[in-house]
Design a protein around this motif. Structure first.
Motif, mmCIF file in Angstrom:
data_model
loop_
_atom_site.group_PDB
_atom_site.id
_atom_site.type_symbol
_atom_site.label_atom_id
_atom_site.label_comp_id
_atom_site.label_asym_id
_atom_site.label_seq_id
_atom_site.Cartn_x
_atom_site.Cartn_y
_atom_site.Cartn_z
ATOM 1 N N LEU A 1 38.826 34.651 52.925
ATOM 2 C CA LEU A 1 39.997 35.436 52.538
ATOM 3 C C LEU A 1 39.685 36.925 52.532
ATOM 4 C CD1 LEU A 1 41.533 33.291 49.658
ATOM 5 C CD2 LEU A 1 42.225 33.430 52.028
ATOM 6 N N GLU B 1 41.036 41.135 55.227
ATOM 7 C CA GLU B 1 41.597 42.464 54.970
ATOM 8 C C GLU B 1 40.482 43.482 54.714
ATOM 9 O OE1 GLU B 1 44.865 43.077 54.981
ATOM 10 O OE2 GLU B 1 44.991 45.047 54.041
ATOM 11 N N SER C 1 32.444 29.988 44.960
ATOM 12 C CA SER C 1 33.845 29.753 45.297
ATOM 13 C C SER C 1 34.281 30.639 46.457
ATOM 14 C CB SER C 1 34.710 30.047 44.079
ATOM 15 O OG SER C 1 36.022 30.364 44.483
ATOM 16 N N VAL D 1 37.296 31.198 47.561
ATOM 17 C CA VAL D 1 38.459 32.016 47.227
ATOM 18 C C VAL D 1 38.010 33.290 46.517
ATOM 19 C CG1 VAL D 1 40.547 32.122 45.847
ATOM 20 C CG2 VAL D 1 40.008 30.049 47.084
ATOM 21 N N LEU D 2 37.144 33.132 45.526
ATOM 22 C CA LEU D 2 36.692 34.305 44.764
ATOM 23 C C LEU D 2 35.912 35.267 45.640
ATOM 24 C CD1 LEU D 2 35.583 32.993 41.295
ATOM 25 C CD2 LEU D 2 37.585 34.297 41.923
ATOM 26 N N CYS D 3 34.995 34.724 46.447
ATOM 27 C CA CYS D 3 34.180 35.610 47.284
ATOM 28 C C CYS D 3 35.056 36.307 48.315
ATOM 29 C CB CYS D 3 33.070 34.824 47.964
ATOM 30 S SG CYS D 3 31.852 34.238 46.792
ATOM 31 N N MET E 1 38.244 37.143 47.896
ATOM 32 C CA MET E 1 38.944 38.226 47.182
ATOM 33 C C MET E 1 37.989 39.378 46.936
ATOM 34 S SD MET E 1 42.016 37.309 46.798
ATOM 35 C CE MET E 1 42.387 38.816 45.923
ATOM 36 N N ALA E 2 36.728 39.040 46.589
ATOM 37 C CA ALA E 2 35.745 40.079 46.324
ATOM 38 C C ALA E 2 35.470 40.886 47.590
ATOM 39 C CB ALA E 2 34.451 39.457 45.810
ATOM 40 N N MET F 1 38.457 43.225 48.110
ATOM 41 C CA MET F 1 38.442 44.400 47.211
ATOM 42 C C MET F 1 37.280 45.318 47.539
ATOM 43 S SD MET F 1 39.353 43.173 43.429
ATOM 44 C CE MET F 1 40.191 41.661 43.186
ATOM 45 N N GLY F 2 36.085 44.717 47.677
ATOM 46 C CA GLY F 2 34.911 45.529 47.959
ATOM 47 C C GLY F 2 35.060 46.274 49.273
ATOM 48 N N GLY G 1 37.730 49.046 48.926
ATOM 49 C CA GLY G 1 37.236 50.134 48.086
ATOM 50 C C GLY G 1 36.160 50.940 48.774
ATOM 51 N N TRP H 1 45.772 39.729 55.756
ATOM 52 C CA TRP H 1 46.383 38.563 55.116
ATOM 53 C C TRP H 1 47.348 37.878 56.051
ATOM 54 C CZ3 TRP H 1 44.224 36.673 51.012
ATOM 55 C CH2 TRP H 1 43.453 37.529 50.224
#
Lengths: 310, 362
Positions: A36, A39, A87, A89-91, A93-94, A97-98, A101, A225
């Protein structure tokens, strides 16, 4: 006629971003890893391409830089998800964001400036003389041809016409069975997640060297996405991903046209179109094919593989 | 000679998990500090400056609390859906839409006195937030469409919608700032003056109360128990006679409503005007707030403050010439290491007793 030609050309150009990002995601998902972070990968690729061309003035090197940065970021993601089995999904999303940023941080000095080098058009002899289609289809740059013809063909052949491709698809469906017959599941997963991440990041280079062409914070605008959803409703097949990307390119191009011609629709609503159309595509085909088995996701998608949990 | 082996255990105690989370947060902050040191900045001094600005005086603490409130609300929203094993990536959109609903009542609604007005605005924001997640929720339940992507896509739509509202129909024509609504006629009252918490408003109390209510509901009601079972094993839940789909729908709509209410509190308590800068990606930070808290409502309040500190670090960095987006990167880094740490917590070193050699006396 020039209107139609312009519309088609623009659709092709803007859809290429989604085609590249989508095929990168396809590689990861086919071996069972849901990435995920597209992006964020796109943002990193976009900014590294812009920074590279600012000093080298060579678009090719820009793409190479985005591929390398994408592979590094994908490597981090693969260490976390494939090796440490965190996970997905979490990685993802990370990574999003990372990536966003970090790209915004290091891209600050370059924001808003036109890219120092862009893709050069590469007309195909004879075909580019065609009345309407010539201008639209055959005077694009090399990455456009790559995104629409070469890569999907290569991926299709790889996934569906080689033994190695069969192995890859099997890993996405049933890693335990693969392990049992001696296929090395984790190394292959790792390799294709990294390869896919590099490809997804190159979509960012395409964005800032070919399509926009400049870097600004938020230039990816959710395209990563959309690419992830594109892979889902294209049924995890390369050619359908490319076709879907072209369709989205057309939606985008219509939006620009409406804005340029001032059709009286507020531009915010036109900008919403890609997201709403994506949502529609996520829901409507599923609604129509209820009960009938359609193209389904790889069975092991999103699940970490533990040898002792077979 | 002692030999060790790494062993994976299927489940670990809450204490080990909390320790792993804290360790991974620490690790990512250290990694970020190392990165800053490579850039030629002084991470230790910067860290102290962040702590000093946020914790050493009243104004810093107030700002921290005001920033933590929307993060905690989004975190509560995400954790509600995590309870049933679903992801709410769309808290940002629900937050905005909730704020828009509240702004609509505030600007164009009845002119009642403050308290009923705030109640109506709260109700409007919760309805709007729940409505915003309704389509992804139904698509998830009926068609099995991934709620991750559908909720996320609606974030972009919500943001663009707010942009349109505050530059178009709801624009403040009296002020020279083009992208905001007029100031709302009602605001959430500040805490009493003699408590010496000047900048804080009663909305913060609402956040705390909501966290407590949810914690109690999760722990002591049948509803909370059923949510947990539906999240842990849907088949078992349905076999036990629970209305699984109903619980999932309730959790999702409630999650939307909570995020929407968060938007209303931020609007009526802190910002007072609808604008596209209302949320600085709070919905996304809410994901990590919920994950770090292991979706415990009271934990969300703590991790909300923690992430507010991280975002404050971004503001401090800005004064040192590093863009504030560096804080977003740090949030991503923390999320990554928390995800990895969560999994590594399941491994432990086990000592293998030396095997007796054949021929040796037993």
């Amino acid at each position: 006629m020039t209107l139609l030609s312009g519309l088609l050309g623009n659709a092709l150009l803007s859809g290429g971003v989604l085609a590249l990002a989508g095929m990168g995601e396809l590689l990861a998902e086919r071996v069972g890893v849901l990435n995920l972070g597209v992006e964020g990968l796109m943002a990193l690729g976009a900014v590294s391409a812009v920074i590279t061309v600012a000093s080298t003035h060579d678009a090719g090197l820009g793409v190479a830089a985005s591929l390398a940065v994408g592979a590094i970021a994908g490597g981090v993601f693969a260490i976390a998800t494939v090796l440490a089995r965190a996970s997905q999904v979490l990685c993802g999303m990370a990574l999003t964001m990372g990536g966003l940023g970090l790209a915004a941080t290091i891209g600050r000095p370059f924001a808003g400036q036109p890219s120092a080098a862009t893709f050069r058009p590469m007309p195909i002899p004879l075909l580019d003389q065609m009345p309407v289609l010539g201008d639209a289809l055959f005077r694009q740059s090399l990455p456009v041809y790559l995104a629409y013809l070469v890569l999907p063909l290569a991926l299709h052949l790889l996934l569906f016409r080689t033994r190695h491709g069969l192995t890859l698809r099997a890993i996405g469906e049933n890693p335990a069975a693969c392990d049992a017959v001696g296929i090395r599941v984790l190394p292959l997963r790792f390799a294709y997640v990294v390869l896919g991440a590099a490809l997804s990041a190159s979509a960012g280079a395409y964005l800032t060297l070919g399509f926009v062409p400049s870097w600004s914070d938020g230039v990816t605008a959710g395209r990563g996405w959309i690419a992830v959803s594109l892979v889902i409703f294209a049924g995890y097949r390369p050619w359908r991903i490319v076709a879907g990307a072209l369709l989205f390119g057309l939606v985008n191009a219509l939006g620009y046209l409406a804005q340029a011609r001032n059709w009286g629709v507020p531009s915010a609503f036109l900008s919403m179109l890609p997201y709403l159309v994506t949502l529609l595509f996520m829901i409507v085909p599923a609604l129509l094919s209820r009960g009938r088995p359609g193209a389904t996701a790889p069975a092991a998608l999103g699940l970490p593989y533990y040898r002792d949990q077979r | 000679m002692r030999t060790y082996t790494v062993q994976r255990v299927p489940s670990v105690s809450g204490r080990v998990r909390t320790g792993a989370t804290l360790l991974s947060c620490l690790a990512s902050v250290l990694a970020a500090g190392l990165l800053l040191a490579l850039l030629g900045l002084h991470p230790a001094a910067l860290g102290l400056q962040v702590l000093h600005q946020s914790l050493a005086n009243r104004y810093g603490l107030e700002d921290l609390a005001l920033l933590a409130a929307p993060l905690a609300m989004c975190g509560l929203s995400v954790s509600l859906m995590l309870r049933v094993g679903l992801w709410n990536i769309g808290a940002d959109g629900q937050f905005f839409v909730g704020a828009a609903g509240a702004a609509w009542i505030g600007l164009y609604g009845p002119s009642w006195s403050t308290l009923p007005m705030l109640a109506l605005m709260g109700a409007a924001s919760m309805t709007a937030g729940a409505a915003w997640i309704a389509v992804p929720a139904l698509a998830r339940l009926i068609l099995g469409t991934s709620e991750i992507i559908t909720t996320l896509l609606l974030n972009f739509v919500a943001r663009l919608g707010i942009d349109w509202l505050v530059t178009g129909p709801w624009r403040d024509r009296a002020s020279s700032v083009t992208a905001q609504s007029p100031r709302l006629p009602v605001a959430i009252p500040k805490l009493p003056r003699d408590w010496h918490l000047g900048g804080m408003h009663w909305g913060l109390a609402v956040v705390l109360a909501l966290a407590c209510v949810l914690a109690l509901a999760f722990r002591f009601t049948r509803w909370g128990y059923e949510l947990r079972i539906c999240g842990a094993n849907r088949n078992a839940a349905s076999y036990a006679g629970m209305a699984v789909n109903r619980r999932l729908l309730e959790a999702m709509l409630l999650a939307g409503a909570v995020a929407g209410l968060g938007g209303m509190l931020e609007l009526a308590g802190t910002v007072h005007r609808l604008q596209s800068g209302l949320s600085n990606g709070y919905g996304y930070v809410g994901i990590i707030v919920a994950v770090l808290a292991a979706s415990s409502p009271l934990g969300v309040v703590v991790t909300g403050v923690l992430m507010a500190l991280v975002l404050n670090a971004g503001t401090v960095l800005q004064t040192q010439g590093v863009p504030s987006s560096a804080a977003v990167a740090l949030v991503g880094l923390i999320l990554l290491s928390a995800a990895v740490g969560e999994r590594l917590a399941n491994y432990r070193l086990q000592r293998i007793p030396p095997a007796p050699r054949p021929g040796q006396a037993a």
